[in-house]
Scaffold this motif. Structure first.
Motif, PDB file in Angstrom:
ATOM      1  N   THR A 264      61.172  10.085  30.615  1.00  0.00           N
ATOM      2  CA  THR A 264      62.063  11.359  30.804  1.00  0.00           C
ATOM      3  C   THR A 264      62.054  12.060  29.134  1.00  0.00           C
ATOM      4  O   THR A 264      61.818  11.040  28.125  1.00  0.00           O
ATOM      5  CB  THR A 264      63.367  11.109  30.970  1.00  0.00           C
ATOM      6  OG1 THR A 264      64.039  10.282  30.204  1.00  0.00           O
ATOM      7  CG2 THR A 264      63.440  10.600  32.421  1.00  0.00           C
ATOM      8  N   ALA A 265      61.942  12.958  29.020  1.00  0.00           N
ATOM      9  CA  ALA A 265      62.210  13.812  27.847  1.00  0.00           C
ATOM     10  C   ALA A 265      62.975  15.154  27.925  1.00  0.00           C
ATOM     11  O   ALA A 265      63.044  15.754  29.142  1.00  0.00           O
ATOM     12  CB  ALA A 265      60.555  14.266  27.206  1.00  0.00           C
TER      13      ALA A 265
ATOM     14  N   GLY B 173      64.891  26.564  18.963  1.00  0.00           N
ATOM     15  CA  GLY B 173      63.534  25.774  18.982  1.00  0.00           C
ATOM     16  C   GLY B 173      62.884  25.983  20.385  1.00  0.00           C
ATOM     17  O   GLY B 173      63.332  26.306  21.194  1.00  0.00           O
ATOM     18  N   VAL B 174      62.052  24.897  20.374  1.00  0.00           N
ATOM     19  CA  VAL B 174      61.460  24.361  21.506  1.00  0.00           C
ATOM     20  C   VAL B 174      62.386  23.662  22.444  1.00  0.00           C
ATOM     21  O   VAL B 174      62.856  22.947  22.014  1.00  0.00           O
ATOM     22  CB  VAL B 174      60.129  23.734  21.160  1.00  0.00           C
ATOM     23  CG1 VAL B 174      59.518  23.336  22.455  1.00  0.00           C
ATOM     24  CG2 VAL B 174      59.033  24.531  20.335  1.00  0.00           C
ATOM     25  N   GLY B 175      62.473  24.514  23.600  1.00  0.00           N
ATOM     26  CA  GLY B 175      63.166  23.562  24.616  1.00  0.00           C
ATOM     27  C   GLY B 175      62.104  23.269  25.705  1.00  0.00           C
ATOM     28  O   GLY B 175      61.079  23.416  25.868  1.00  0.00           O
ATOM     29  N   GLY B 176      62.845  22.156  26.679  1.00  0.00           N
ATOM     30  CA  GLY B 176      62.176  21.691  27.630  1.00  0.00           C
ATOM     31  C   GLY B 176      62.666  20.589  28.093  1.00  0.00           C
ATOM     32  O   GLY B 176      63.597  19.807  27.761  1.00  0.00           O
ATOM     33  N   ARG B 177      62.009  20.008  29.321  1.00  0.00           N
ATOM     34  CA  ARG B 177      62.281  18.639  29.851  1.00  0.00           C
ATOM     35  C   ARG B 177      61.259  18.310  30.536  1.00  0.00           C
ATOM     36  O   ARG B 177      60.190  19.024  31.119  1.00  0.00           O
ATOM     37  CB  ARG B 177      63.452  18.871  30.858  1.00  0.00           C
ATOM     38  CG  ARG B 177      63.383  19.774  32.211  1.00  0.00           C
ATOM     39  CD  ARG B 177      64.509  19.789  32.816  1.00  0.00           C
ATOM     40  NE  ARG B 177      64.383  20.388  34.193  1.00  0.00           N
ATOM     41  CZ  ARG B 177      64.758  21.816  34.388  1.00  0.00           C
ATOM     42  NH1 ARG B 177      65.184  22.400  33.162  1.00  0.00           N
ATOM     43  NH2 ARG B 177      64.547  22.386  35.267  1.00  0.00           N
ATOM     44  N   ALA B 178      61.095  16.919  30.888  1.00  0.00           N
ATOM     45  CA  ALA B 178      59.848  16.241  31.682  1.00  0.00           C
ATOM     46  C   ALA B 178      60.631  15.187  32.569  1.00  0.00           C
ATOM     47  O   ALA B 178      61.653  14.459  31.946  1.00  0.00           O
ATOM     48  CB  ALA B 178      58.894  16.049  30.900  1.00  0.00           C
TER      49      ALA B 178
ATOM     50  N   ALA C 220      58.449  21.196  32.091  1.00  0.00           N
ATOM     51  CA  ALA C 220      58.848  22.378  31.864  1.00  0.00           C
ATOM     52  C   ALA C 220      59.036  22.505  30.276  1.00  0.00           C
ATOM     53  O   ALA C 220      59.359  21.603  29.625  1.00  0.00           O
ATOM     54  CB  ALA C 220      60.318  22.987  32.457  1.00  0.00           C
ATOM     55  N   ALA C 221      58.648  23.640  29.717  1.00  0.00           N
ATOM     56  CA  ALA C 221      58.697  23.912  28.269  1.00  0.00           C
ATOM     57  C   ALA C 221      59.161  25.427  28.135  1.00  0.00           C
ATOM     58  O   ALA C 221      58.699  26.189  28.973  1.00  0.00           O
ATOM     59  CB  ALA C 221      57.352  23.455  27.605  1.00  0.00           C
ATOM     60  N   GLY C 222      59.839  25.549  27.069  1.00  0.00           N
ATOM     61  CA  GLY C 222      60.109  26.926  26.871  1.00  0.00           C
ATOM     62  C   GLY C 222      60.892  27.303  25.477  1.00  0.00           C
ATOM     63  O   GLY C 222      60.646  26.544  24.482  1.00  0.00           O
TER      64      GLY C 222
END
Length: 427
Positions: free
Chosen positions: A322-323, A302-307, A284-286
């Motif tokens: 993971t990120a 700023g840019v947010g997200g997770r993976a 996911a990004a946002g």
């Protein structure tokens, strides 16, 4: 950790479960009708081992799982010091008991745990932490469930914690009380969920080496977070989702201390998927933003997200990457928060049915608001779990941490290596 509730039949809310509570309470769904199940492959650490898993102690509709771990930890830099590194050895006793229901519908789980550390070289580093957790799931009808959790913990801030405050004689202690409620509705290709959480932090003042009081009351806070999410299944192996979240962090008002309170929001769009029994993940990004009441700090955005991606090259090996990007609270004087980026990769390998080896590498960066300071942390960990039988096992781990800090207000730079060995008894 979270709280709130919405009218029945509308969007559902979660008082987000804390660390241990709600994970084991996920309802069992029929994979043929649930388009959001991702279980074609089983991770090494999730795989059942019938010959070695504890049976527990049954009592009516519940089963208790007592566990006791006794270990030794050697740290070559116990105070996380930049210079004059001091080695120390700690005896660690960890009793724990988990009680789970055996019902065909609904679920209840409670947990009590203590971490008792006795340092053999420095009494100041001896600590006693404990926690009590409880979580319950109510299955309303097929596809609709609600989970409620409540936790209370007495803990301490490790010397190596990211953004840890000034050195104190003893590690700074704090209490954390949290409550959470979660609800999800799944119907056909659509799944709606909402989460709400409330956490209350209460820090204890510390003492410097010279005996001066290190004020911590200005770190006391109540954090509330509300999250809503909608998933749409394109196929039994792929779903798209959007998620929005709002959080409020209200700090205790202490005379003479700066105002650290803030409010934040996050909007993400992403996908969760499964490629046969080979790869499973969610990406996911946002956008994320945290607005602080005190303009002197400056807002974070700023840019947010997770993976999270898991690869299963064989049934005996699991690789996970993971990120994440988030805004974290900090105990650093002169800063109210940090924009954090986390990256990690790990591999679990089942060398024998009763021997699991793990290696992990992690990197993180914290950019503090209100200060010209950036902390970069690099960590590696290698560990092994060896099960002798159902009741006894051995664990060992070797962890390395390197923190470097830059900027005109740079924090400490240090390295730490920690070796742990423990004997585990469970029933």
């Amino acid at each position: 950790m979270r709280r709130e509730i919405l009218p029945a039949g509308f969007v559902l809310m979660l008082l987000g479960a804390t660390h241990a509570s709600a994970q084991a309470l996920r309802p069992v769904q029929d994979a043929q009708i649930d388009l959001f199940v991702r279980n074609r492959a089983v991770a090494v650490r999730d795989r059942s081992q019938p010959a070695y898993d504890p049976l527990g102690i049954r009592a009516g509709g519940f089963t208790a799982f007592p566990r006791l771990q006794l270990g030794v930890v050697h740290d070559d830099n116990i105070f996380a010091a930049e210079d004059n590194r001091q080695p120390a050895t700690t005896l660690r006793l960890t009793p724990e008991v988990v009680v789970r229901s055996n019902w065909s519908r609904h679920a209840l789980e409670t947990r009590a745990r203590a971490d008792i550390d006795r340092n053999l070289d420095y009494n100041s580093e001896s600590t006693t932490d404990w926690s009590l957790d409880a979580a319950g799931r109510l299955d309303i009808v097929r596809g609709v469930d609600i989970t409620l959790a409540a936790d209370y913990a007495h803990d301490h801030e490790a010397r190596t914690a990211a953004g840890a405050g000034p050195a104190a004689r003893r590690p700074i202690a704090f209490d954390l009380a949290s409550a959470s409620l979660a609800a999800t509705r799944t119907q056909g290709r659509l799944r709606l969920s909402a989460k709400a959480a409330v956490l209350r932090y209460d820090y204890r003042d510390g003492l410097s080496a010279a005996g001066a009081v290190i004020e911590q009351d200005d770190r006391d806070r109540t954090a509330a977070r509300l999250t809503g999410r909608a998933d749409y299944a394109l196929s039994p192996a792929t779903a798209l989702f959007v998620q929005v979240a709002r959080d409020d962090r209200n700090y205790r008002n202490v005379a003479g201390s700066p105002e650290r309170s803030s409010s934040g929001r996050e909007a993400l769009a992403g996908m969760d998927f499964e490629l046969g029994a080979l790869i499973r993940g969610e990406v996911a990004a946002g956008y994320i933003r945290q607005d602080f009441q005190d303009a002197a700090y400056g807002d974070l955005d700023g840019v947010g997200g997770r993976a999270r991606l898991s690869w299963f090259p064989t049934q005996l090996t699991t690789l996970t990457a993971t990120a994440a990007r988030s805004v974290e609270d900090t105990g650093v004087i002169g800063s109210a928060g940090a924009l954090r980026t986390d990256l990690s990769i790990s591999v679990d390998h089942e060398l024998l049915r009763n021997l699991i080896l793990t290696a992990e590498t992690a990197w993180s960066e914290d950019g503090y608001n209100g200060l010209d300071r950036t902390d970069t942390r690099f960590a590696t960990t290698s560990s092994a779990i060896y099960r002798l039988n159902r009741r006894y096992g051995l664990t060992a781990s070797l962890a390395y941490l390197d923190q470097s800090s830059s900027g005109t207000a740079a924090g400490p730079n240090y390295r730490s290596t920690r070796l742990s060995i423990a004997v585990v008894s469970q029933f």
